[in-house]
Scaffold this motif. Structure first.
Motif, PDB file in Angstrom:
ATOM      1  N   MET A  42       0.857  -1.192   0.000  1.00 58.81           N
ATOM      2  CA  MET A  42       0.000   0.000   0.000  1.00 58.81           C
ATOM      3  C   MET A  42       0.889   1.236   0.000  1.00 58.81           C
ATOM      4  SD  MET A  42      -3.111   0.902   2.622  1.00 58.81           S
ATOM      5  CE  MET A  42      -4.173   2.316   2.368  1.00 58.81           C
ATOM      6  N   ASP A  43       0.724   2.080  -1.030  1.00 61.14           N
ATOM      7  CA  ASP A  43       1.593   3.237  -1.186  1.00 61.14           C
ATOM      8  C   ASP A  43       0.987   4.536  -0.655  1.00 61.14           C
ATOM      9  OD1 ASP A  43       3.560   1.691  -2.458  1.00 61.14           O
ATOM     10  OD2 ASP A  43       2.562   1.939  -4.405  1.00 61.14           O
ATOM     11  N   GLU A  44      -0.341   4.562  -0.497  1.00 61.74           N
ATOM     12  CA  GLU A  44      -0.974   5.786  -0.032  1.00 61.74           C
ATOM     13  C   GLU A  44      -2.214   5.454   0.775  1.00 61.74           C
ATOM     14  OE1 GLU A  44      -3.677   6.882  -3.943  1.00 61.74           O
ATOM     15  OE2 GLU A  44      -1.669   7.749  -3.817  1.00 61.74           O
ATOM     16  N   THR A  45      -2.697   6.442   1.550  1.00 62.29           N
ATOM     17  CA  THR A  45      -3.877   6.224   2.382  1.00 62.29           C
ATOM     18  C   THR A  45      -5.134   6.132   1.526  1.00 62.29           C
ATOM     19  OG1 THR A  45      -4.225   8.593   2.716  1.00 62.29           O
ATOM     20  CG2 THR A  45      -2.807   7.453   4.296  1.00 62.29           C
ATOM     21  N   ALA A  46      -6.173   5.473   2.089  1.00 62.65           N
ATOM     22  CA  ALA A  46      -7.359   5.163   1.304  1.00 62.65           C
ATOM     23  C   ALA A  46      -8.221   6.377   0.989  1.00 62.65           C
ATOM     24  CB  ALA A  46      -8.199   4.120   2.051  1.00 62.65           C
ATOM     25  N   ASN A  47      -8.333   7.326   1.907  1.00 66.17           N
ATOM     26  CA  ASN A  47      -9.281   8.415   1.725  1.00 66.17           C
ATOM     27  C   ASN A  47      -8.685   9.670   1.103  1.00 66.17           C
ATOM     28  OD1 ASN A  47     -11.567   7.052   2.782  1.00 66.17           O
ATOM     29  ND2 ASN A  47     -10.827   7.418   4.856  1.00 66.17           N
ATOM     30  N   LEU A  48      -7.578  10.140   1.595  1.00 64.99           N
ATOM     31  CA  LEU A  48      -6.990  11.375   1.094  1.00 64.99           C
ATOM     32  C   LEU A  48      -5.833  11.143   0.130  1.00 64.99           C
ATOM     33  CD1 LEU A  48      -7.004  13.689   4.257  1.00 64.99           C
ATOM     34  CD2 LEU A  48      -8.657  13.587   2.389  1.00 64.99           C
ATOM     35  N   GLY A  49      -5.433   9.891  -0.062  1.00 66.38           N
ATOM     36  CA  GLY A  49      -4.340   9.597  -0.972  1.00 66.38           C
ATOM     37  C   GLY A  49      -3.012  10.151  -0.503  1.00 66.38           C
ATOM     38  N   LEU A  50      -2.799  10.171   0.799  1.00 66.90           N
ATOM     39  CA  LEU A  50      -1.538  10.677   1.337  1.00 66.90           C
ATOM     40  C   LEU A  50      -0.447   9.630   1.129  1.00 66.90           C
ATOM     41  CD1 LEU A  50      -2.797  12.132   4.747  1.00 66.90           C
ATOM     42  CD2 LEU A  50      -2.702  13.262   2.511  1.00 66.90           C
ATOM     43  N   PRO A  51       0.717   9.997   0.589  1.00 61.06           N
ATOM     44  CA  PRO A  51       1.782   9.016   0.383  1.00 61.06           C
ATOM     45  C   PRO A  51       2.301   8.482   1.704  1.00 61.06           C
ATOM     46  CG  PRO A  51       2.585  11.244  -0.030  1.00 61.06           C
ATOM     47  CD  PRO A  51       1.109  11.349   0.146  1.00 61.06           C
ATOM     48  N   LEU A  52       2.551   7.180   1.732  1.00 62.43           N
ATOM     49  CA  LEU A  52       3.030   6.512   2.943  1.00 62.43           C
ATOM     50  C   LEU A  52       4.528   6.261   2.875  1.00 62.43           C
ATOM     51  CD1 LEU A  52       0.164   3.884   3.324  1.00 62.43           C
ATOM     52  CD2 LEU A  52       0.517   5.930   4.735  1.00 62.43           C
ATOM     53  N   LEU A  53       5.154   6.332   4.031  1.00 63.17           N
ATOM     54  CA  LEU A  53       6.576   5.979   4.134  1.00 63.17           C
ATOM     55  C   LEU A  53       6.737   4.480   3.950  1.00 63.17           C
ATOM     56  CD1 LEU A  53       7.544   8.167   7.222  1.00 63.17           C
ATOM     57  CD2 LEU A  53       8.140   8.622   4.847  1.00 63.17           C
ATOM     58  N   GLN A  54       7.791   4.091   3.277  1.00 65.69           N
ATOM     59  CA  GLN A  54       8.087   2.685   3.060  1.00 65.69           C
ATOM     60  C   GLN A  54       9.282   2.257   3.900  1.00 65.69           C
ATOM     61  OE1 GLN A  54       5.927   0.859   1.067  1.00 65.69           O
ATOM     62  NE2 GLN A  54       4.844   2.833   1.071  1.00 65.69           N
ATOM     63  N   ALA A  55       9.370   0.994   4.192  1.00 67.69           N
ATOM     64  CA  ALA A  55      10.487   0.470   4.985  1.00 67.69           C
ATOM     65  C   ALA A  55      11.801   0.744   4.268  1.00 67.69           C
ATOM     66  CB  ALA A  55      10.305  -1.032   5.197  1.00 67.69           C
ATOM     67  N   ALA A  56      12.773   1.192   5.026  1.00 66.93           N
ATOM     68  CA  ALA A  56      14.127   1.451   4.515  1.00 66.93           C
ATOM     69  C   ALA A  56      14.135   2.484   3.387  1.00 66.93           C
ATOM     70  CB  ALA A  56      14.776   0.154   4.036  1.00 66.93           C
ATOM     71  N   GLN A  57      13.139   3.352   3.369  1.00 66.65           N
ATOM     72  CA  GLN A  57      13.061   4.372   2.311  1.00 66.65           C
ATOM     73  C   GLN A  57      14.057   5.485   2.573  1.00 66.65           C
ATOM     74  OE1 GLN A  57       9.103   5.998   1.564  1.00 66.65           O
ATOM     75  NE2 GLN A  57       9.976   8.011   1.115  1.00 66.65           N
ATOM     76  N   ALA A  58      14.740   5.917   1.508  1.00 69.76           N
ATOM     77  CA  ALA A  58      15.615   7.083   1.598  1.00 69.76           C
ATOM     78  C   ALA A  58      14.779   8.349   1.410  1.00 69.76           C
ATOM     79  CB  ALA A  58      16.697   7.007   0.525  1.00 69.76           C
ATOM     80  N   GLN A  59      15.333   9.468   1.844  1.00 70.92           N
ATOM     81  CA  GLN A  59      14.655  10.761   1.666  1.00 70.92           C
ATOM     82  C   GLN A  59      13.221  10.741   2.223  1.00 70.92           C
ATOM     83  OE1 GLN A  59      16.141  13.625   0.030  1.00 70.92           O
ATOM     84  NE2 GLN A  59      18.005  12.413   0.262  1.00 70.92           N
ATOM     85  N   LYS A  60      13.076  10.199   3.423  1.00 71.79           N
ATOM     86  CA  LYS A  60      11.737  10.091   4.017  1.00 71.79           C
ATOM     87  C   LYS A  60      11.044  11.444   4.156  1.00 71.79           C
ATOM     88  CE  LYS A  60      12.191   5.809   6.735  1.00 71.79           C
ATOM     89  NZ  LYS A  60      13.402   5.285   6.097  1.00 71.79           N
ATOM     90  N   HIS A  61      11.832  12.478   4.353  1.00 71.00           N
ATOM     91  CA  HIS A  61      11.224  13.789   4.550  1.00 71.00           C
ATOM     92  C   HIS A  61      10.469  14.263   3.304  1.00 71.00           C
ATOM     93  CE1 HIS A  61      14.952  14.839   2.452  1.00 71.00           C
ATOM     94  NE2 HIS A  61      14.382  16.001   2.152  1.00 71.00           N
ATOM     95  N   VAL A  62      10.879  13.829   2.123  1.00 69.38           N
ATOM     96  CA  VAL A  62      10.192  14.226   0.893  1.00 69.38           C
ATOM     97  C   VAL A  62       8.771  13.669   0.886  1.00 69.38           C
ATOM     98  CG1 VAL A  62      10.182  14.069  -1.624  1.00 69.38           C
ATOM     99  CG2 VAL A  62      12.345  14.397  -0.395  1.00 69.38           C
ATOM    100  N   THR A  63       8.635  12.389   1.213  1.00 68.47           N
ATOM    101  CA  THR A  63       7.314  11.762   1.262  1.00 68.47           C
ATOM    102  C   THR A  63       6.463  12.372   2.362  1.00 68.47           C
ATOM    103  OG1 THR A  63       8.226   9.694   0.443  1.00 68.47           O
ATOM    104  CG2 THR A  63       6.097   9.572   1.540  1.00 68.47           C
ATOM    105  N   MET A  64       7.065  12.599   3.519  1.00 65.14           N
ATOM    106  CA  MET A  64       6.326  13.185   4.629  1.00 65.14           C
ATOM    107  C   MET A  64       5.839  14.591   4.284  1.00 65.14           C
ATOM    108  SD  MET A  64       5.017  13.027   7.600  1.00 65.14           S
ATOM    109  CE  MET A  64       5.744  11.549   8.316  1.00 65.14           C
TER     110      MET A  64
END
Length: 237
Positions: free
Chosen positions: A1-23
């Protein structure tokens, strides 16, 4: 699952680089869609300048950066555009209309005071427009109250002094030329507050009628507001 169901917010992935960009992307979308304000539901051309976080509902036939995004929400983000999909039941304040609308799955409809599951409902509206005074005797407004609307009142304000040989004027509708008032002022900021004891329903579109008293009109402008209710039908099967 890459994003939330209702608002389509991007989710952080395990061991993801540049987490602040997604957040930050998730926060930007959340900031735009929470307590939603739409700048317009009718503008089909992206504005030349806009502020981050502003949102437009993209109408059918939109062009340029909105082309192919019909029905979606266009959000200004870091000087560019990101898009989100509204869901049935969402409500928004539409800034260029000054009213609330709700999304019914196909478009942004004026908000209802009460609504059944079938779509049948009751909604209150204020139809406001500037009426330029026509020189001469009595005349009617170019704007009409919709058919089958139930009118409760008409209010108004003189926004450009009424000139001519008249001493006052009256405001009417549907065969009664003083239904909403007589002896009305002609000076700047003079007003009318015509409240009906019994609401009026017309079965065809109705204009307002302005009649001079003691002379004739020459010029001026009145800002008129018709306060009425509409009754919407159940959706077709």
């Amino acid at each position: 699952m890459d994003e939330t169901a209702n608002l389509g917010l991007p989710l952080l992935q395990a061991a993801q680089a540049q987490k602040h960009v997604t957040m930050n992307a998730a926060l930007a979308r959340l900031d735009a869609l929470t307590q939603l304000t739409l700048q317009s539901v009718a503008v089909g051309t992206p504005p030349a300048t806009a502020l981050d976080g502003q949102v437009w509902a993209v109408p059918v036939g939109a062009v340029n950066a909105w082309a192919g995004q019909d029905g979606r929400l266009a959000i200004v983000d870091n000087g560019g555009w990101i898009f989100a999909d509204p869901a049935p039941g969402w409500r928004a304040y539409v800034a260029d209309e000054g009213q609330e609308r709700h999304y019914d799955g196909t478009g942004w409809q004026p908000a209802h005071a009460a609504r059944a599951a079938s779509g049948a409902g009751l909604r209150f509206r204020v139809l406001e427009f500037d009426h330029p005074i026509a020189a001469g005797d009595a005349h009617v407004s170019a704007v009409h109250v919709p058919s089958h609307a139930t009118v409760f009142a008409v209010t108004g304000r003189v926004v450009q002094k009424i000139t001519g040989t008249l001493s006052s004027w009256r405001l009417g509708m549907d065969g009664a030329d003083n239904r909403f008032g007589s002896g009305l002022g002609i000076g700047l900021n003079s007003y009318v507050r015509g409240v009906l004891g019994s609401p009026l329903t017309g079965y065809s579109p109705m204009p307002l009628e302005l009649t001079p008293e003691g002379g004739e009109f020459a010029a001026g402008t009145v800002r008129l507001a018709v306060h009425f209710a509409e009754f919407t039908l159940p959706a077709p099967v």
